[in-house]
Design a protein around this motif. Structure first.
Motif, PDB file in Angstrom:
ATOM      1  N   THR A  74       0.807  -1.227   0.000  1.00 27.18           N
ATOM      2  CA  THR A  74       0.000   0.000   0.000  1.00 27.18           C
ATOM      3  C   THR A  74       0.837   1.272   0.000  1.00 27.18           C
ATOM      4  O   THR A  74       0.278   2.369  -0.088  1.00 27.18           O
ATOM      5  CB  THR A  74      -0.926   0.008   1.227  1.00 27.18           C
ATOM      6  OG1 THR A  74      -0.125  -0.158   2.418  1.00 27.18           O
ATOM      7  CG2 THR A  74      -1.948  -1.126   1.143  1.00 27.18           C
ATOM      8  N   THR A  75       2.153   1.124   0.100  1.00 27.51           N
ATOM      9  CA  THR A  75       3.045   2.292   0.104  1.00 27.51           C
ATOM     10  C   THR A  75       4.267   1.985  -0.758  1.00 27.51           C
ATOM     11  O   THR A  75       4.606   0.813  -0.982  1.00 27.51           O
ATOM     12  CB  THR A  75       3.531   2.635   1.522  1.00 27.51           C
ATOM     13  OG1 THR A  75       4.383   1.570   1.992  1.00 27.51           O
ATOM     14  CG2 THR A  75       2.356   2.822   2.477  1.00 27.51           C
ATOM     15  N   PRO A  76       4.974   3.008  -1.227  1.00 23.28           N
ATOM     16  CA  PRO A  76       6.203   2.771  -1.986  1.00 23.28           C
ATOM     17  C   PRO A  76       7.234   1.960  -1.214  1.00 23.28           C
ATOM     18  O   PRO A  76       7.911   1.116  -1.800  1.00 23.28           O
ATOM     19  CB  PRO A  76       6.697   4.191  -2.277  1.00 23.28           C
ATOM     20  CG  PRO A  76       5.451   5.008  -2.349  1.00 23.28           C
ATOM     21  CD  PRO A  76       4.571   4.437  -1.270  1.00 23.28           C
ATOM     22  N   ASN A 110      -6.459  -4.370  -6.715  1.00 23.17           N
ATOM     23  CA  ASN A 110      -6.476  -3.202  -5.830  1.00 23.17           C
ATOM     24  C   ASN A 110      -7.560  -3.369  -4.767  1.00 23.17           C
ATOM     25  O   ASN A 110      -8.441  -2.529  -4.614  1.00 23.17           O
ATOM     26  CB  ASN A 110      -6.714  -1.926  -6.647  1.00 23.17           C
ATOM     27  CG  ASN A 110      -6.629  -0.673  -5.796  1.00 23.17           C
ATOM     28  OD1 ASN A 110      -5.958  -0.648  -4.765  1.00 23.17           O
ATOM     29  ND2 ASN A 110      -7.332   0.378  -6.211  1.00 23.17           N
ATOM     30  N   LEU A 114      -6.723   1.608  -3.225  1.00 22.69           N
ATOM     31  CA  LEU A 114      -5.777   2.712  -3.305  1.00 22.69           C
ATOM     32  C   LEU A 114      -6.197   3.677  -4.396  1.00 22.69           C
ATOM     33  O   LEU A 114      -6.833   3.286  -5.380  1.00 22.69           O
ATOM     34  CB  LEU A 114      -4.371   2.180  -3.605  1.00 22.69           C
ATOM     35  CG  LEU A 114      -3.810   1.105  -2.668  1.00 22.69           C
ATOM     36  CD1 LEU A 114      -2.424   0.682  -3.144  1.00 22.69           C
ATOM     37  CD2 LEU A 114      -3.754   1.611  -1.239  1.00 22.69           C
ATOM     38  N   SER A 115      -5.820   4.927  -4.248  1.00 21.18           N
ATOM     39  CA  SER A 115      -6.101   5.912  -5.287  1.00 21.18           C
ATOM     40  C   SER A 115      -5.201   5.634  -6.489  1.00 21.18           C
ATOM     41  O   SER A 115      -4.198   4.920  -6.383  1.00 21.18           O
ATOM     42  CB  SER A 115      -5.822   7.323  -4.764  1.00 21.18           C
ATOM     43  OG  SER A 115      -4.423   7.493  -4.513  1.00 21.18           O
ATOM     44  N   ALA A 117      -3.216   7.646  -7.877  1.00 24.45           N
ATOM     45  CA  ALA A 117      -1.890   8.212  -7.594  1.00 24.45           C
ATOM     46  C   ALA A 117      -1.058   7.256  -6.747  1.00 24.45           C
ATOM     47  O   ALA A 117       0.148   7.092  -6.971  1.00 24.45           O
ATOM     48  CB  ALA A 117      -2.037   9.553  -6.884  1.00 24.45           C
ATOM     49  N   THR A 118      -1.698   6.601  -5.792  1.00 23.57           N
ATOM     50  CA  THR A 118      -0.964   5.669  -4.921  1.00 23.57           C
ATOM     51  C   THR A 118      -0.598   4.398  -5.672  1.00 23.57           C
ATOM     52  O   THR A 118       0.505   3.866  -5.504  1.00 23.57           O
ATOM     53  CB  THR A 118      -1.798   5.323  -3.672  1.00 23.57           C
ATOM     54  OG1 THR A 118      -2.091   6.532  -2.962  1.00 23.57           O
ATOM     55  CG2 THR A 118      -1.020   4.389  -2.751  1.00 23.57           C
ATOM     56  N   ALA A 121       2.348   5.240  -7.631  1.00 23.15           N
ATOM     57  CA  ALA A 121       3.525   5.386  -6.768  1.00 23.15           C
ATOM     58  C   ALA A 121       4.070   4.033  -6.344  1.00 23.15           C
ATOM     59  O   ALA A 121       5.289   3.818  -6.305  1.00 23.15           O
ATOM     60  CB  ALA A 121       3.168   6.229  -5.544  1.00 23.15           C
ATOM     61  N   VAL A 122       3.170   3.102  -6.021  1.00 21.91           N
ATOM     62  CA  VAL A 122       3.576   1.742  -5.637  1.00 21.91           C
ATOM     63  C   VAL A 122       4.267   1.054  -6.811  1.00 21.91           C
ATOM     64  O   VAL A 122       5.334   0.454  -6.671  1.00 21.91           O
ATOM     65  CB  VAL A 122       2.354   0.934  -5.161  1.00 21.91           C
ATOM     66  CG1 VAL A 122       2.687  -0.560  -5.086  1.00 21.91           C
ATOM     67  CG2 VAL A 122       1.889   1.436  -3.798  1.00 21.91           C
TER      68      VAL A 122
END
Length: 330
Positions: A74-76, A110, A114-115, A117-118, A121-122
């Protein structure tokens, strides 16, 4: 995007779900390449990955590895942890030079909502980390229903899933062509040139793919070129030391010393990129003129680059050590 065409190289992708596979029979059935699931998430590795790599390679198939991006990414930072898991599996299989085809990011789910954009980014964090760890620019695999969540990633080769015999995928998110098309899951969609979806050596359905070109064109695009040594045809192997720490192998061609692109970039604190399609190296956004590709690793000339960024280079001929010291290092 372009349609399928007669003569395209045929391939499959497999995972532990296929069970035992006779890759010799697969190769004899007109299949020329296979992507093999390596990992998923931060720690999972397919139990059949190493065996499939060994057996498929022995059968003469061109091979590639893929990683399934888990919904927990869920995050980079979590994406980079997944990339590390993938890179470790590739290393355990013999390293990136074992594979004929680039590593693949399979991103298609997904469930964490997540958006866009996210999601981008991931994906970007994963792709950049895989390239940093392997030195090879990855491929993006996804579905038409998911590709719209990506933005600014169209510089990566695309492998698109579209289960249809003739209807080409639509242009999306900056991509206007595919490199690989997964045209069937083995039950629905298009068929092999033979008119069937069955592949010898595999019990049950298997995903069917094709490359946008012939087998020879596939080999020419992704297979690593031979080493380009100096005029004498020989090189001396040594050690590269950056700021007092071993940073990789050094190679001496005549009077020129080459070191791994990634190691030099990290030592200088610069970004780098290896374009596996064009066999070109970029450092800090600039294309490098002299590159040697050896066993899947891009080597670049040490001294000119070091001089350009104010670093000092020395060569210990007795111990075959190339040393680099950057500004501020003693």
């Amino acid at each position: 995007m372009q349609a399928r065409k007669k003569g395209n190289a045929q391939g499959i992708d497999v995972s532990h779900h296929q069970g035992d596979i006779n890759f010799k029979k697969v190769a004899a059935d007109g299949i020329s390449f296979v992507f093999i699931k390596a990992t998923q998430g931060k720690s999972f590795r397919s139990k059949t990955f190493l065996k499939f790599v060994k057996d498929a390679k022995a059968a003469g198939l061109m091979i590639g590895a893929y990683h399934y991006v888990d919904d927990s990414a869920t995050t980079p930072d979590l994406a980079r942890q997944e990339a590390a898991n993938f890179a470790k599996a590739i290393k355990d299989a013999g390293g990136v030079s074992t594979f004929n085809l680039p590593p693949v990011m399979d991103y298609e789910s997904n469930k964490s909502n997540l958006s866009k954009a996210t999601v981008t980014a991931v994906a970007k964090a994963f792709l950049e980390e895989v390239e940093r760890l392997t030195g090879v620019r990855p491929i993006v695999y996804t579905y038409p229903s998911f590709i719209g969540k990506f933005s600014g990633l169209s510089g990566y080769p695309l492998w698109i899933a579209r289960y249809h015999a003739t209807k080409a995928p639509s242009d999306a998110s900056g991509w206007s062509r595919w490199e690989f098309w997964q045209y069937s899951d083995g039950q629905y969609g298009g068929t092999l040139p033979s008119g069937t979806r069955k592949v010898s050596g595999i019990t049950g359905p298997v995903d069917l793919n094709e490359y946008n070109g012939t087998v020879d064109e596939l080999r020419a695009r992704f297979t690593k070129p031979p080493v380009s040594p100096d005029k004498a045809g020989t090189f001396t192997s040594g050690t590269f030391i950056a700021n007092g720490k071993e940073a990789g192998k050094a190679l001496l061609y005549g009077s020129r010393t080459y070191v791994p692109l990634r190691s030099l970039a990290n030592a200088l604190g610069l970004s780098y990129r290896w374009d596996n399609v064009r066999k070109e190296a970029y450092l800090n956004g600039s294309k490098l003129q002299t590159v040697q590709l050896i066993e899947g690793t891009a080597y670049v000339q040490l001294k000119p680059i070091a001089d350009a960024y104010g670093a000092v280079v020395s060569w210990d001929s007795k111990n075959k050590i190339a040393s680099l010291k950057t500004k501020g290092e003693k």
